[in-house]
Write an enzyme that holds these catalytic residues in place. Structure first.
Site, mmCIF file in Angstrom:
data_model
loop_
_atom_site.group_PDB
_atom_site.id
_atom_site.type_symbol
_atom_site.label_atom_id
_atom_site.label_comp_id
_atom_site.label_asym_id
_atom_site.label_seq_id
_atom_site.Cartn_x
_atom_site.Cartn_y
_atom_site.Cartn_z
ATOM 1 N N ASP A 1 0.875 -1.204 -0.026
ATOM 2 C CA ASP A 1 0.029 -0.014 0.055
ATOM 3 C C ASP A 1 0.818 1.248 0.062
ATOM 4 O O ASP A 1 0.657 2.238 0.768
ATOM 5 C CB ASP A 1 -0.839 -0.006 1.175
ATOM 6 C CG ASP A 1 -1.927 -1.252 1.065
ATOM 7 O OD1 ASP A 1 -1.792 -2.058 0.132
ATOM 8 O OD2 ASP A 1 -2.906 -1.257 1.807
ATOM 9 N N HIS B 1 -10.597 0.503 -3.222
ATOM 10 C CA HIS B 1 -12.142 0.705 -2.667
ATOM 11 C C HIS B 1 -13.164 1.365 -3.581
ATOM 12 O O HIS B 1 -12.937 2.467 -4.021
ATOM 13 C CB HIS B 1 -12.074 1.486 -1.228
ATOM 14 C CG HIS B 1 -11.278 0.910 -0.273
ATOM 15 N ND1 HIS B 1 -11.298 -0.569 0.149
ATOM 16 C CD2 HIS B 1 -10.509 1.429 0.677
ATOM 17 C CE1 HIS B 1 -10.388 -0.733 1.379
ATOM 18 N NE2 HIS B 1 -10.014 0.362 1.508
ATOM 19 N N HIS C 1 -10.706 6.844 1.717
ATOM 20 C CA HIS C 1 -9.259 6.718 1.230
ATOM 21 C C HIS C 1 -9.317 5.670 0.214
ATOM 22 O O HIS C 1 -10.182 4.584 -0.155
ATOM 23 C CB HIS C 1 -8.190 6.434 2.237
ATOM 24 C CG HIS C 1 -8.635 5.100 2.859
ATOM 25 N ND1 HIS C 1 -9.692 4.700 3.619
ATOM 26 C CD2 HIS C 1 -8.000 3.812 2.669
ATOM 27 C CE1 HIS C 1 -9.822 3.301 3.993
ATOM 28 N NE2 HIS C 1 -8.787 2.508 3.295
ATOM 29 N N LYS D 1 -6.804 -4.814 -3.422
ATOM 30 C CA LYS D 1 -7.655 -5.501 -2.248
ATOM 31 C C LYS D 1 -8.544 -4.468 -1.795
ATOM 32 O O LYS D 1 -8.545 -3.112 -1.876
ATOM 33 C CB LYS D 1 -6.634 -5.801 -1.363
ATOM 34 C CG LYS D 1 -5.828 -4.807 -0.583
ATOM 35 C CD LYS D 1 -4.832 -5.323 0.208
ATOM 36 C CE LYS D 1 -3.888 -4.297 0.903
ATOM 37 N NZ LYS D 1 -4.673 -3.165 1.802
ATOM 38 N N CYS E 1 -2.059 -2.930 7.432
ATOM 39 C CA CYS E 1 -1.770 -3.888 6.394
ATOM 40 C C CYS E 1 -0.460 -4.457 6.244
ATOM 41 O O CYS E 1 -0.485 -5.661 5.827
ATOM 42 C CB CYS E 1 -2.235 -3.106 5.011
ATOM 43 S SG CYS E 1 -3.737 -2.329 4.742
#
Ligand code: VGL
Ligand code: ZN
Length: 198
Positions: A8, A48, A81, A106, A151
């Site tokens: 990330d 997302h 986010h 993800k 994460c």
């Protein structure tokens, strides 16, 4: 085969981003420096939909940092986010993306979050990362990126549970620390599960 997993390293987790991790930008040069030392470099990307249920904005009356139940799972609420196809979701501009062979997205299902690069938080679905690594005969993974206490932790714990020889590169990680001490707790737990913190 030895793989580096970059977790990330995205604009929204860098200073100025929607879910800025303090000093998150400092992991970018570490990643760029280490990439050439590996057989394979993989990146995860938090990705997302705009109505993702981990966003406090989707739960009227709730605020960021609260923990609620979503479909039977504890969910910490975050600011919006890494919304798919927005600049915040892009990998950091300074990251050497040509050194990355594969990107795993993800958190794409609005109903369930995914801190780990391997499985969602309910372990209901795999992302395909394990299969990708197995196909390439990877036996060891080094994990670094953002955020140490979410994460990175989840990805490293899953890698170790899947019997990859797992190490975490401390210099290449920074944490959110919603509660002070969360990063140290995360590293302690990783140690306890046989993960070398290097
Ligand atoms: C992360 C919170 C929400 C992370 C992602 O990358 O650690 N944390 N989504
Ligand atoms: Zn997220």
């Amino acid at each position: 085969m030895q793989a580096l997993i970059l977790v990330d390293i995205q604009n929204d987790f860098l200073p100025g981003g929607a879910l800025a991790v303090p000093h998150g930008d400092e992991v970018v040069p570490v990643a760029n420096r280490l990439m050439p030392q590996y057989d394979l470099v993989v990146a995860t990307q938090d990705w997302h939909p705009a109505d993702h249920q981990s966003f406090a904005s989707q739960h009227p009356g709730r605020s960021v940092g609260e923990v609620i139940d979503v479909d039977g799972l504890e969910q910490t609420l975050w600011p919006d986010h890494c919304v798919e196809n927005t600049p915040g979701a892009e990998l950091a501009a300074e990251l050497n993306v040509r050194g990355i062979q594969h990107v795993v997205r993800k958190g794409t299902d609005r109903r369930i979050d995914s801190y780990s690069g391997f499985f969602d938080n309910g372990r209901r679905k795999a992302t395909g990362l394990e299969a990708y690594l197995r196909q390439r005969a990877v036996t060891g993974v080094d994990v670094m990126g953002l955020a140490t206490d979410y994460c990175v932790k989840a990805t490293a714990l899953d890698a170790a549970a899947l019997a990859f020889n797992t190490r975490v590169i401390a210099e290449g990680c920074r944490g959110v620390e919603l509660v002070p001490g969360d990063c140290e707790k995360a590293l302690d737990l990783m140690w306890a599960r046989g993960i070398m913190v290097i």
